[in-house]
Design an enzyme around this catalytic site. Structure first.
Site, PDB file in Angstrom:
ATOM      1  N   GLY A  14       0.801  -1.219   0.000  1.00 13.33           N
ATOM      2  CA  GLY A  14       0.000   0.000   0.000  1.00 13.33           C
ATOM      3  C   GLY A  14       0.833   1.268   0.000  1.00 13.33           C
ATOM      4  O   GLY A  14       0.596   2.171  -0.815  1.00 13.33           O
ATOM      5  N   ASN A  88      -2.656  -7.625   4.506  1.00 15.93           N
ATOM      6  CA  ASN A  88      -1.861  -8.839   4.338  1.00 15.93           C
ATOM      7  C   ASN A  88      -2.706 -10.094   4.408  1.00 15.93           C
ATOM      8  O   ASN A  88      -3.726 -10.157   5.083  1.00 15.93           O
ATOM      9  CB  ASN A  88      -0.685  -8.887   5.325  1.00 15.93           C
ATOM     10  CG  ASN A  88      -1.170  -8.806   6.750  1.00 15.93           C
ATOM     11  OD1 ASN A  88      -2.285  -8.345   6.995  1.00 15.93           O
ATOM     12  ND2 ASN A  88      -0.368  -9.271   7.681  1.00 15.93           N
ATOM     13  N   THR A  89      -2.277 -11.072   3.632  1.00 18.69           N
ATOM     14  CA  THR A  89      -2.975 -12.353   3.570  1.00 18.69           C
ATOM     15  C   THR A  89      -1.934 -13.446   3.837  1.00 18.69           C
ATOM     16  O   THR A  89      -1.544 -14.157   2.942  1.00 18.69           O
ATOM     17  CB  THR A  89      -3.599 -12.574   2.171  1.00 18.69           C
ATOM     18  OG1 THR A  89      -2.584 -12.290   1.179  1.00 18.69           O
ATOM     19  CG2 THR A  89      -4.777 -11.684   1.934  1.00 18.69           C
ATOM     20  N   LEU A 223       8.814 -18.265 -10.781  1.00 16.30           N
ATOM     21  CA  LEU A 223      10.097 -17.698 -10.347  1.00 16.30           C
ATOM     22  C   LEU A 223      10.704 -18.558  -9.233  1.00 16.30           C
ATOM     23  O   LEU A 223      11.901 -18.874  -9.256  1.00 16.30           O
ATOM     24  CB  LEU A 223       9.912 -16.260  -9.864  1.00 16.30           C
ATOM     25  CG  LEU A 223       9.575 -15.233 -10.949  1.00 16.30           C
ATOM     26  CD1 LEU A 223       9.223 -13.895 -10.326  1.00 16.30           C
ATOM     27  CD2 LEU A 223      10.742 -15.075 -11.923  1.00 16.30           C
ATOM     28  N   CYS A 272       6.565 -13.585  -0.250  1.00 18.26           N
ATOM     29  CA  CYS A 272       5.656 -14.086  -1.291  1.00 18.26           C
ATOM     30  C   CYS A 272       5.882 -15.520  -1.740  1.00 18.26           C
ATOM     31  O   CYS A 272       4.929 -16.285  -1.844  1.00 18.26           O
ATOM     32  CB  CYS A 272       5.729 -13.191  -2.520  1.00 18.26           C
ATOM     33  SG  CYS A 272       4.994 -11.584  -2.266  1.00 18.26           S
TER      34      CYS A 272
END
Ligand code: UDX
Length: 450
Positions: A14, A88-89, A223, A272
């Protein structure tokens, strides 16, 4: 019309994203809101809660002009027509899917807050990484509103930490997914116009909602898989005398493969990759695709094995014992140019060294405050934190270089050799040091994949 923007969640996504949007859209007001008052206060101070090269300069330029940080979530939702959700998750730590599924509680409560506060039709933009078809759930929550309509878009973030500002200013692509309806198309256009003030048109890609949601997980999984693939090869290199830096360089010259994400190292970290791959595993399982789930699971398993291999090799070079030996860990951040330590490979390595009763000293130019919190649960006295790399090296038997900070390549290694105890082992897990030079200085050198 230049509609105003609010982003719920003042974190790594954000803050930087809204700062750049505000910079490039001077006629729009941009609000960043969060329930965490301390975090908002930090965004309003000279000491921003997120370190990213270039971020502080941009915030300084636009804060108070058209960028604002606030805890008044509902008020800002009312003021604005475009609402980004960047909460956030994290991976669920409890209940069903624990350790794999995403924890959607912050995200769902944001949806409910939007619905409760809304005073007119709004566009809601998912920015957090979410499992595919989450927008459907978001719509269901928002549909409970008696009068107003909400159009939910997915606009996943591809920025990497340490290069977030550059990634935002010059993105490879901006992805916007929306429902294929008249309102959906209109909302996609409105969001595209915000990015269109600085991103070339051909780089703004629109897809259906589900494709956009899945693409984020897919890109990160591909990735992560490259890193695990090159690390799997690094093990074979060590066993055969091949050199991973040579193998990777030549493989990367194949234009179909390309040179990026082929650096062998201690394994991927960061907020991530692990989370997204595990989420993909969970999704595959949910849809009954066991083989696909096993395949992606192995990408994560390979990553953890890489850290175990590093410690195993260190032990085999130190008469199978590091007990009471001083081992300096250079770098606790999961990669250079960030203070972030989420899922850092260093944690796993430090943990294993402590189990072996080594006297561990950790140094890092940016991540020590985070490291201190992270390592608080370690047995008392087992880990020392030391900001100065020379002081960390003093009396050490071994240095393990875990993070590719430029500072470490620029150290006075001659001085370090003098400070260390023989055989002064340096283990370069990032392949960023000049090993030949170190060997000449009298170090015993080890590297990943060589
Ligand atoms: C990543 C994605 O790149 C980004 O698009 C997404 O939105 C968030 O996750 P980030 O976690 O900030 O970004 O870091 P990134 O630079 O992608 O590196 C991830 C990990 O892989 C790091 O631990 C890095 O050290 C490691 N890595 C990367 C390697 O080990 N070898 C490589 O060749 C590249």
């Amino acid at each position: 019309m230049n509609k105003d923007i609010v982003c719920i969640g003042a974190g790594y996504i954000g803050g930087p994203t809204m700062a750049v949007i505000a910079l490039k859209n001077p006629r729009r007001k941009v609000w960043v809101v969060d329930i965490n008052a301390e975090r908002i206060a930090a965004w309003n101070s000279d000491n921003l809660p997120v370190y990213e090269p270039g971020l502080a300069e941009i915030v300084k330029k636009v804060r108070g002009k058209n960028l604002f940080f606030s805890t008044d979530i509902e008020g800002c939702i009312r003021k604005c027509d475009i609402i980004f959700v960047g909460v956030n998750t994290p991976t669920k730590t409890f209940g069903r899917g624990a350790g794999r599924a995403s924890d959607l509680q912050y995200w769902e409560s944001s949806a409910r807050t939007i619905s409760a506060a809304a005073n007119r039709d709004k566009i809601v933009v998912e920015k957090s990484t979410l499992p595919v078809r989450t927008a459907e759930a978001m719509e269901k929550v928002l549909k409970t509103h008696p009068e107003h309509k909400f159009t939910v878009l997915s606009n996943p973030e591809f920025l990497a930490e340490g290069t977030a500002i550059r990634d935002l200013l010059e993105p490879d692509r901006v992805l916007i997914g929306g429902p294929r309806t008249k309102e959906g198309d209109r909302a996609v256009k409105e969001l595209a116009a915000i990015y269109g003030t600085w991103v070339p048109k051909e780089k703004i890609v629109t897809t259906n909602l589900w494709s956009a949601e899945l693409t984020k997980l897919a890109a990160n999984a591909m990735l992560a898989q490259r890193v695990s693939s090159v690390n799997a090869l690094s093990a074979l290199c060590e066993a055969t005398g091949a050199d991973i830096t040579e193998v990777a360089r030549v493989v990367g010259l194949d234009s179909r493969i390309g040179p990026k994400f082929l650096k062998a190292g201690p394994g991927f970290g960061g907020s991530c990759f692990k989370k997204d791959v595990l989420n993909l595993v969970y999704l595959c399982e949910t849809y009954g695709l066991k083989e696909a789930a096993d395949y992606w699971n192995q990408v994560v398993a390979m990553n953890e094995w890489q850290q175990e291999r590093i410690v195993t090799r260190l032990l085999s070079e130190t008469f199978h014992t590091v007990a009471n030996k001083r081992v300096a860990v250079f770098g606790y951040a999961f990669k250079a140019d960030t203070g972030d330590i989420r899922e850092t490979p260093s944690r796993h390595v430090v943990g294993m060294l402590v189990e072996e009763h080594a006297k561990v000293v950790v140094t890092d130019p940016k991540a020590l405050p985070n490291a201190e919190r992270d390592l608080a649960a370690m047995p008392a006295g087992s880990v020392e934190l030391e900001p100065c790399p020379y002081a960390a090296a003093k009396g050490a038997d071994a240095i393990i270089l875990m993070t590719d900070w430029k500072e470490y390549t620029e150290l006075d290694w001659k001085k370090i050799r003098r400070l260390m105890r023989s055989p002064a082992l340096v283990y370069d897990t990032r392949n960023c040091l000049d090993l030949a030079k170190l060997a000449k200085l009298g170090f015993k050198v080890l590297a990943v994949g060589r």
